[in-house]
Enzyme design. Structure first.
Site, short mmCIF file in Angstrom:
data_model
loop_
_atom_site.label_atom_id
_atom_site.label_comp_id
_atom_site.label_asym_id
_atom_site.label_seq_id
_atom_site.Cartn_x
_atom_site.Cartn_y
_atom_site.Cartn_z
NE ARG A 1 -3.53 0.00 2.68
CZ ARG A 1 -4.30 0.21 4.02
NH1 ARG A 1 -4.14 -0.69 4.92
NH2 ARG A 1 -4.84 1.39 4.09
CG HIS A 2 -1.03 4.79 -0.35
ND1 HIS A 2 -1.39 5.44 1.09
CD2 HIS A 2 -2.59 4.26 -0.78
CE1 HIS A 2 -2.83 5.15 1.02
NE2 HIS A 2 -3.38 4.60 0.41
CG ASN B 1 -4.56 6.15 5.15
OD1 ASN B 1 -3.42 5.87 4.32
ND2 ASN B 1 -5.59 5.76 4.72
NE ARG C 1 -5.03 6.99 -1.21
CZ ARG C 1 -6.09 7.11 -1.87
NH1 ARG C 1 -6.15 8.46 -2.27
NH2 ARG C 1 -7.07 6.36 -2.11
CD GLU D 1 -8.96 1.43 -2.25
OE1 GLU D 1 -9.06 0.49 -3.06
OE2 GLU D 1 -8.60 1.29 -1.11
CG HIS E 1 -5.12 2.72 -3.59
ND1 HIS E 1 -4.76 3.92 -3.29
CD2 HIS E 1 -4.76 2.64 -4.69
CE1 HIS E 1 -4.45 4.89 -3.98
NE2 HIS E 1 -4.45 4.03 -5.13
#
Length: 422
Positions: free
Chosen positions: A227-228, A234, A279, A300, A366
């Protein structure tokens, strides 16, 4: 979801593998099973060798496989018929694609299977042919090492000699496929191109299978999924959006760059894949020395009208949507957005391209997207996809190769807001 199945005439399909031993049939069967299940087709792999071992034991010598051993031929045909009967029964109960994994090396055996399937399902033969002696020698030794047929054999070289004798008996009676609908994979396992010959193949699902097989190979290489780094959304607990990284996320991007540069220092042909959202692009930014490719397919899951909201806001302002999603996260589609099944469908070109690649790939994406990709490699049932754990700031290394798929995880740092994404 029904759109995934294609036209009605393709709803019941039997893929009958054909080929001499050690030609990669079981490997091909396992890959096809994994791919078709991931796309949502009820698929099952029937290995005739397992039926033979259950009925006749694991200690059969090469003599059992002689073409002029009448009892052996009858016994082997009997277990092939048993496997086919089980497959057809399973299809009557809702199965869609059955894969019959055996040598099926004579026309008479294949005719028997075709008669059994008549009026019940469509049959496609997939024949694997390999002329590369180095690949064959490697496969034979791997087969003896892994096959239950040689589990009790203490002398490895004696096992290799017995297997080669068995192979010679099969070669004497082998009849290449020239009947019905078929796909021939010629020297495709060597990693040097090879050929795919097709005959009388039509329909949605057979077309997908051809496209998948033409892109498959055995060259071992790692695929790194992550994931980023933590994003500002977040931190705020917001769904979707296109925010930049938090300070913690920026730290992860630098740690990831250091890890990738060390792990892939001898792999100059590796590449970095990201989504088109900032991101993931920002997470990849510190990595130098490798080409970067943006895929819209890696974006995503589209949260539609819920994009930018927190889950508490969804629960308060759209209680019906919140409840529908809680009941069936796999099939739930955000209004004007997507479901997990939609995400899987748009990721198919990514999977095909990952199968085609011979060099390592780092995928920075994502949570919902990586859950879907990971489910393919780990052969997870679709129902489990929304529950798969893909933590922030962790690298999942998938190793693709001759013996299948292996996984290793590297946690580079703790996630401060681990539950904030879809």
């Amino acid at each position: 979801a029904d759109q995934m199945y294609g036209p009605k005439e393709d709803r019941k399909l039997v893929i009958v593998l054909v080929g001499l031993p050690a030609r990669g049939k079981t490997f091909t069967a396992a890959k096809l099973t994994r791919y078709l299940r991931w796309l949502g087709h009820e698929t099952k792999h029937f290995n005739v060798g397992k039926y033979r071992r259950l009925k006749h034991g694991t200690n059969q010598t090469a003599d059992f496989f002689r073409g002029d051993n009448k009892e052996g031929v009858e016994a082997r045909n009997e277990v092939a018929a048993l496997a086919m009967e089980d497959m057809l029964s399973w299809m009557e109960e809702g199965g869609q694609v059955g894969i019959c994994d055996a040598t099926n090396s004579t026309r008479s055996r294949r005719n028997m299977l075709m008669k059994m399937a008549e009026g019940k399902c469509k049959i496609i033969f997939v024949e694997t042919i390999c002329n590369d002696q180095d690949v064959l020698e490697r496969n034979i030794r791997l087969k003896v090492q892994q096959s239950p047929d040689y589990a009790e054999q203490t002398d490895f070289e004696a096992g290799v000699r017995d297997f080669k004798e068995r192979l010679a008996y099969y070669e004497k009676v082998y009849e290449p496929v020239d009947e019905g609908s078929y796909i021939k994979m010629i020297d495709m396992v060597s990693g040097n191109g090879g050929q795919l010959q097709i005959n009388n193949i039509s329909g949605y699902l057979p077309g997908r299978i051809v496209f998948f097989l033409v892109n498959c190979h055995l060259t071992p290489r790692p695929i790194l999924l992550t994931r980023h780094g933590e994003s500002l959304d977040n931190v705020r607990g917001r769904i979707g959006g296109d925010s930049s990284l938090s300070e913690v996320g920026e730290v992860y991007s630098r740690k990831l760059a250091s890890f990738v540069e060390k792990r892939l220092k001898s792999e100059r042909t590796a590449s970095i894949w990201t989504s088109t959202l900032q991101r993931t692009i920002l997470t990849a930014q510190p990595i130098i020395g490798f080409p970067k490719i943006q895929w819209r397919a890696l974006d995503e899951i589209n949260a539609g009208v819920c994009d930018g909201m927190t889950y508490d806001e969804v629960k308060k302002n759209k209680p019906e949507e919140y409840e529908s999603r809680r009941k069936d996260k796999l099939r739930y589609r955000y209004p004007r957005g997507e479901s997990y099944l939609d995400v899987i469908q748009r990721l198919e070109p990514v999977i095909i391209e990952l199968e085609r690649q011979r060099a390592p790939v780092v995928v920075i994406a994502h949570q919902a997207v990586l859950r879907s990709l990971y489910a393919y490699f780990a052969d997870k049932p679709l129902e489990e996809v929304p529950k798969i754990e893909i933590p922030l700031h962790t690298i999942i290394e998938i190793k693709m190769g001759v013996t299948g798929v292996e996984e290793k995880r590297y946690k580079l740092m703790d996630a401060v807001n681990p539950t904030a994404e879809v």
